[in-house]
Write a protein that holds these residues in place. Structure first.
Motif, mmCIF file in Angstrom:
data_model
loop_
_atom_site.group_PDB
_atom_site.id
_atom_site.type_symbol
_atom_site.label_atom_id
_atom_site.label_comp_id
_atom_site.label_asym_id
_atom_site.label_seq_id
_atom_site.Cartn_x
_atom_site.Cartn_y
_atom_site.Cartn_z
ATOM 1 N N ARG A 268 0.813 -1.212 0.000
ATOM 2 C CA ARG A 268 0.000 0.000 0.000
ATOM 3 C C ARG A 268 0.852 1.271 0.000
ATOM 4 N NH1 ARG A 268 -5.813 0.794 -0.327
ATOM 5 N NH2 ARG A 268 -6.233 -1.191 -1.323
ATOM 6 N N TYR A 269 2.157 1.115 0.216
ATOM 7 C CA TYR A 269 3.057 2.256 0.170
ATOM 8 C C TYR A 269 3.678 2.438 -1.207
ATOM 9 C CZ TYR A 269 3.033 3.348 5.151
ATOM 10 O OH TYR A 269 2.668 3.756 6.404
ATOM 11 N N ILE A 270 3.178 1.693 -2.189
ATOM 12 C CA ILE A 270 3.670 1.796 -3.560
ATOM 13 C C ILE A 270 2.494 2.171 -4.457
ATOM 14 C CG2 ILE A 270 4.878 0.603 -5.430
ATOM 15 C CD1 ILE A 270 5.689 -1.492 -3.234
ATOM 16 N N THR A 271 2.674 3.218 -5.236
ATOM 17 C CA THR A 271 1.637 3.637 -6.167
ATOM 18 C C THR A 271 2.217 3.739 -7.570
ATOM 19 O OG1 THR A 271 2.051 5.993 -5.789
ATOM 20 C CG2 THR A 271 0.417 4.933 -4.379
ATOM 21 N N GLY A 272 1.343 3.661 -8.550
ATOM 22 C CA GLY A 272 1.774 3.744 -9.936
ATOM 23 C C GLY A 272 0.583 3.670 -10.860
ATOM 24 N N THR A 273 0.851 3.453 -12.113
ATOM 25 C CA THR A 273 -0.218 3.343 -13.110
ATOM 26 C C THR A 273 -0.672 1.899 -13.230
ATOM 27 O OG1 THR A 273 0.687 5.213 -14.348
ATOM 28 C CG2 THR A 273 -0.831 3.752 -15.521
ATOM 29 N N CYS A 274 -1.994 1.699 -13.192
ATOM 30 C CA CYS A 274 -2.543 0.351 -13.281
ATOM 31 C C CYS A 274 -2.274 -0.229 -14.670
ATOM 32 C CB CYS A 274 -4.049 0.386 -13.011
ATOM 33 S SG CYS A 274 -4.878 -1.199 -13.267
ATOM 34 N N PRO A 275 -1.726 -1.443 -14.754
ATOM 35 C CA PRO A 275 -1.466 -2.054 -16.064
ATOM 36 C C PRO A 275 -2.741 -2.520 -16.763
ATOM 37 C CG PRO A 275 -0.969 -3.611 -14.325
ATOM 38 C CD PRO A 275 -1.296 -2.309 -13.637
ATOM 39 N N LYS A 276 -3.864 -2.591 -16.009
ATOM 40 C CA LYS A 276 -5.108 -3.086 -16.587
ATOM 41 C C LYS A 276 -5.967 -1.962 -17.182
ATOM 42 C CE LYS A 276 -4.009 -7.148 -14.943
ATOM 43 N NZ LYS A 276 -4.706 -7.765 -13.806
ATOM 44 N N CYS A 277 -6.117 -0.852 -16.421
ATOM 45 C CA CYS A 277 -6.997 0.223 -16.889
ATOM 46 C C CYS A 277 -6.262 1.528 -17.144
ATOM 47 C CB CYS A 277 -8.129 0.453 -15.885
ATOM 48 S SG CYS A 277 -7.603 1.215 -14.338
ATOM 49 N N GLU B 49 -3.932 6.238 -13.013
ATOM 50 C CA GLU B 49 -2.843 6.577 -12.103
ATOM 51 C C GLU B 49 -3.310 6.418 -10.658
ATOM 52 O OE1 GLU B 49 -1.496 10.466 -13.042
ATOM 53 O OE2 GLU B 49 -0.764 9.924 -15.038
ATOM 54 N N GLY B 50 -2.353 6.252 -9.752
ATOM 55 C CA GLY B 50 -2.673 6.163 -8.333
ATOM 56 C C GLY B 50 -3.087 4.793 -7.858
ATOM 57 N N ALA B 51 -2.849 3.751 -8.687
ATOM 58 C CA ALA B 51 -3.152 2.388 -8.234
ATOM 59 C C ALA B 51 -2.158 1.982 -7.144
ATOM 60 C CB ALA B 51 -3.080 1.416 -9.401
ATOM 61 N N TYR B 52 -2.620 1.160 -6.196
ATOM 62 C CA TYR B 52 -1.746 0.674 -5.135
ATOM 63 C C TYR B 52 -1.022 -0.602 -5.568
ATOM 64 C CZ TYR B 52 -4.140 3.922 -1.987
ATOM 65 O OH TYR B 52 -4.638 5.046 -1.390
ATOM 66 N N GLY B 53 -0.036 -0.967 -4.762
ATOM 67 C CA GLY B 53 0.745 -2.158 -5.081
ATOM 68 C C GLY B 53 -0.005 -3.455 -4.907
ATOM 69 N N GLU C 17 -7.993 0.693 -7.222
ATOM 70 C CA GLU C 17 -9.328 0.998 -6.717
ATOM 71 C C GLU C 17 -10.231 1.557 -7.808
ATOM 72 O OE1 GLU C 17 -9.155 3.278 -3.136
ATOM 73 O OE2 GLU C 17 -8.366 1.584 -2.002
ATOM 74 N N LYS C 18 -9.650 1.885 -8.961
ATOM 75 C CA LYS C 18 -10.448 2.382 -10.081
ATOM 76 C C LYS C 18 -11.173 1.236 -10.780
ATOM 77 C CE LYS C 18 -11.498 5.945 -12.803
ATOM 78 N NZ LYS C 18 -12.121 7.194 -12.323
ATOM 79 N N CYS C 19 -10.407 0.179 -11.127
ATOM 80 C CA CYS C 19 -11.029 -0.936 -11.856
ATOM 81 C C CYS C 19 -11.212 -2.178 -10.991
ATOM 82 C CB CYS C 19 -10.202 -1.289 -13.095
ATOM 83 S SG CYS C 19 -8.579 -2.015 -12.749
ATOM 84 N N GLY C 20 -10.645 -2.173 -9.756
ATOM 85 C CA GLY C 20 -10.830 -3.287 -8.835
ATOM 86 C C GLY C 20 -9.888 -4.449 -9.041
ATOM 87 N N SER C 21 -8.938 -4.330 -9.963
ATOM 88 C CA SER C 21 -8.029 -5.447 -10.242
ATOM 89 C C SER C 21 -7.066 -5.680 -9.080
ATOM 90 C CB SER C 21 -7.219 -5.161 -11.511
ATOM 91 O OG SER C 21 -8.062 -5.065 -12.637
ATOM 92 N N THR C 22 -6.823 -6.957 -8.773
ATOM 93 C CA THR C 22 -5.802 -7.327 -7.794
ATOM 94 C C THR C 22 -4.443 -7.286 -8.491
ATOM 95 O OG1 THR C 22 -7.358 -8.715 -6.582
ATOM 96 C CG2 THR C 22 -5.006 -9.126 -6.234
ATOM 97 N N LEU C 23 -3.478 -6.638 -7.854
ATOM 98 C CA LEU C 23 -2.172 -6.431 -8.473
ATOM 99 C C LEU C 23 -1.056 -6.871 -7.541
ATOM 100 C CD1 LEU C 23 -2.778 -2.772 -9.757
ATOM 101 C CD2 LEU C 23 -3.003 -4.870 -11.102
ATOM 102 N N SER C 24 0.129 -7.006 -8.100
ATOM 103 C CA SER C 24 1.352 -7.135 -7.315
ATOM 104 C C SER C 24 2.178 -5.893 -7.596
ATOM 105 C CB SER C 24 2.122 -8.398 -7.702
ATOM 106 O OG SER C 24 2.582 -8.308 -9.038
#
Length: 723
Positions: free
Chosen positions: A162-171, A174-178, A182-189
């Motif tokens: 949660r201390y890492i942010t960046g651009t979501c590879p799915k949607c 910007e501002g996706a967490y590690g 929260e924009k598209c709901g995808s689970t990420l690493s």
């Protein structure tokens, strides 16, 4: 005298549904409720999913005289708390102290009857969790692995997801967490993020090696399959688990379990108690469920019995039940049982009756969006109406699927059920007794005894009692609540059918029998309602002056709860109608929240790339004008027909502003009009110009008009040129 007091009836039901209660009667019950996370208050979704059903179950068991303890406490570790602390400029301890106090006080005020409400920052919990980890470590139950994890070179620390942010590879937002977008709901690493940044310093993190300990869940697959999929299946030896719980567990097991980290690099939490683990704490998912054990220890330490917790956690004659929401199923049904199995000294849960989610006004409850009804705010805004919320949440409990809370339904259930059925019956029974018999319980007429209809009514009392029991013991609290209300409906029907206010004119002895039976039903209701409506039950017992010795669950249905001649207290209204204005205020509050969220998330429209030459702009003739008449355009929702004085002439303009302004609001307003726009026919009306409006980032329209008056220049009147 006629005496009827039903004995405990044997349950005659479908064996595969109720089998567990016939097979095993525990010596004691240990009931846990999911630990609320101490980074915010409790809302109605938490209550409907966990705490109201848990409290109903515990209060029912106490009423039956069972040995039972109810355990809960605040979950106070983990990354979200450290993030909140950084945002607020305080320490994590400050955050958990604040919300632990709010949550604990709200539960107390709402009548949630925990035997203890503890916290995972307590010394007892730190010791218990450390000892638990150390035992598994010494037994060789962990896997030690070195993995790569993002590290902030400026902050000099490893970064939680949660201390890492960046651009979501799915949607591409910007501002996706590690761990999640929260924009598209995808689970990420974290390594999936595009252009990752540290949320602490903004620096670009680098991958570095770090050592952690993992619980190899795959080692416990065979045990879990036998224990869950066989023992707790419909045909198994244990209690049948709810379909949603069983199905989620089966899905996890069929997908294959993997080792799960039990430690992480963080400075907030319980330090990993082994050499070489400096700067590492127990992962919150490992730490938190141990809080049930530590809270039980603390309870008995407070009672002066340091060993008293052991039978509840180590005796097979104890029935352990976890009340949770569906987001916690995997932790309570797979992970925590694997931990308990590895430890070897603790019992396993007999049931985990997880509920689905409760929505609010057809929208998902969200803490981050403030889309919720917060318990502490409800208690302040609705004093004395604790039981109304308990009733509505139980009636709408998301037991098998997601359900919805609406303020209109809240009002309807209060007015049409609690007031019109429960409250009406109790009030009539007591008021008529005061009116005809001086407030003393009349005796059943010894000459005539009970009529066939009386016996028919009385015979239904143990049926309702048994139905309530079977539903509670099978975690069907909505149905149990319906049966409790059916008892009130029975009393209402009995008075309506027998009409004592008419019969009293000719047969007072018969009215004595009617009101005796009505009062005995009322007394039974005072006992049956206690698990669901504890505040109401207290008021009712006080009005009846029901002796404490009679407040036993098995006394439901007795016709001797109130002896002839027993003096009643004064009748008081148990519930009051909720007016439309109250509901409108709550809906307005939610509308304001929705508007604030829209404004916070709104973005300014991007600039247009195409440039406009000055000569093109100069062609526009924009005039200050005044609206002198307005009316809605028939069969449309968006259009107003405006009559406008431009200073040059009076003309008609059709404008799509009806969703933001009424016709009455527009009359007399100054507006800016593009007067040389080519005419256009809209809904059969020729529109001769366009009114200029400003559109906010949320899409709302505002009138653009002159506001300042310059005494030297004079008033800006219709016909004034804008440019």
């Amino acid at each position: 005298m006629f005496v009827f007091c039903p004995a405990q009836n044997k349950r005659v039901t479908e064996a595969h549904v109720y089998k567990s209660f016939e097979m095993r009667q525990p010596k004691r019950y240990l009931v846990t409720s999911a630990l609320p996370y101490a980074n915010g208050p409790v809302h109605i979704g938490h209550l409907a999913g966990v705490y109201v059903p848990s409290d109903i179950y515990v209060r029912y068991l106490r009423g039956r005289g069972e040995e039972v303890i109810s355990i809960c406490g605040s979950d106070e570790h983990g990354v979200p708390i450290t993030i909140k602390a950084k945002k607020e400029g305080v320490t994590p301890q400050d955050v958990v102290d604040k919300y632990h106090g709010i949550i604990k006080d709200a539960f107390r005020r709402f009548g949630i009857s925990f035997d203890i409400y503890s916290r995972t920052s307590s010394a007892t919990h730190a010791r218990t969790a450390s000892d638990f980890f150390r035992k598994l470590y010494d037994q060789g139950d962990f896997i030690e692995q070195t993995t790569e994890q993002y590290y902030d070179p400026e902050a000099r620390q490893f970064l939680a997801d949660r201390y890492i942010t960046g651009t979501c590879p799915k949607c591409q937002s910007e501002g996706a967490y590690g761990d999640q977008c929260e924009k598209c709901g995808s689970t990420l690493s974290p390594t999936e993020l595009i252009d990752p940044k540290s949320a602490i310093t903004g620096a670009t993190p680098v991958l570095r090696e770090t050592k952690h300990w993992f619980l190899p869940l795959d080692r416990y697959e065979t045990f879990l399959r036998q224990w869950i999929l066989e023992q707790h299946a419909a045909a198994g030896e244990g209690e049948t688990w709810k379909t949603n719980v069983y199905g989620q567990c089966k899905s996890w097991l069929d997908g294959g379990l993997l080792p799960r980290a039990v430690s992480r690099d963080l400075d907030w939490g319980i330090p990993v108690p082994v050499p070489g683990a400096e700067g590492k704490v127990l992962y919150v998912w490992f730490d938190a469920p141990i809080g049930y054990i530590s809270a039980t220890k603390e309870l008995f330490e407070n009672r002066g019995d340091a060993e008293g917790w052991k039978p509840y956690w180590q005796d097979e004659d104890t029935k352990l039940v976890h009340f949770i929401g569906k987001d916690n199923i995997v932790f309570h049904c797979i992970v925590f049982p694997s931990m308990l199995k590895a430890h070897g000294e603790f019992i396993l849960p007999e049931n985990v009756p997880a509920n689905e989610f409760l929505n609010l006004e057809n929208d998902k409850i969200s803490t981050s969006r403030n889309w919720a009804v917060w318990l502490h705010e409800y208690l302040d805004e609705f004093p004395g109406k604790e039981d109304v919320l308990r009733y509505v949440l139980c009636a709408n409990a998301p037991e098998t699927k997601d359900n919805d809370f609406t303020w209109r339904d809240f009002q309807a259930r209060n007015n049409n059920e609690l007031v019109a059925i429960f409250g009406n019956f109790v009030n009539r029974a007591l008021v008529l007794t005061h009116k005809y018999f001086g407030g003393r319980v009349p005796a059943i007429d010894p000459a005539t005894g009970l009529t066939d209809y009386d016996r028919e009514i009385v015979a239904q009392l143990p049926v309702f009692k048994e139905a309530i029991e079977q539903n509670i013991e099978n975690y069907r609290f909505r149905e149990a609540l319906k049966e409790m209300m059916n008892l009130a409906r029975l009393g209402n029907k009995y008075l309506a059918d027998t009409e004592p206010w008419k019969v009293v004119k000719t047969d007072e002895a018969r009215v004595a029998t009617i009101l005796n039976i009505a009062l005995q039903i009322t007394a039974s209701l005072a006992i049956a309602a206690e698990p669901f409506l504890p505040f109401t039950a207290v008021k009712l017992r006080e009005m009846l002056r029901l002796p404490a010795s009679e407040l036993k669950w098995n006394n439901i249905g007795c016709l001797t709860l109130l002896e002839p001649g027993h003096e009643l207290g004064q009748a008081e209204l148990l519930f009051e109608k909720i007016e439309d204005a109250v509901v409108e205020a709550q809906l307005a509050k939610l509308a304001a929240t929705k508007a604030a969220n829209a404004a916070a998330n709104a973005t300014v429209a991007p600039a247009k790339e195409e440039t406009v030459q000055f000569d093109d702009f100069a062609k526009m003739d924009i005039r200050v004008s005044k609206v002198i008449a307005a009316e809605p355009v028939p069969k449309t929702k968006k259009l107003l027909k405006l009559t406008v004085d431009t200073g040059l002439d009076t003309r008609t303009i059709v404008s799509g502003i009806a969703e933001y302004f009424t016709a009455e609001e527009m009359v007399g307003k100054q507006v800016l009009v593009l007067v040389n726009l080519a005419p256009r026919v809209l809904k059969g009306i020729e529109s001769q110009g366009m009114i200029l409006m400003a559109e906010s980032p949320t899409g709302a329209l505002s009138i653009v008009a002159p506001t300042d008056y310059d005494s030297a220049a004079g008033e800006v009147t219709a016909g004034s040129v804008v440019g």
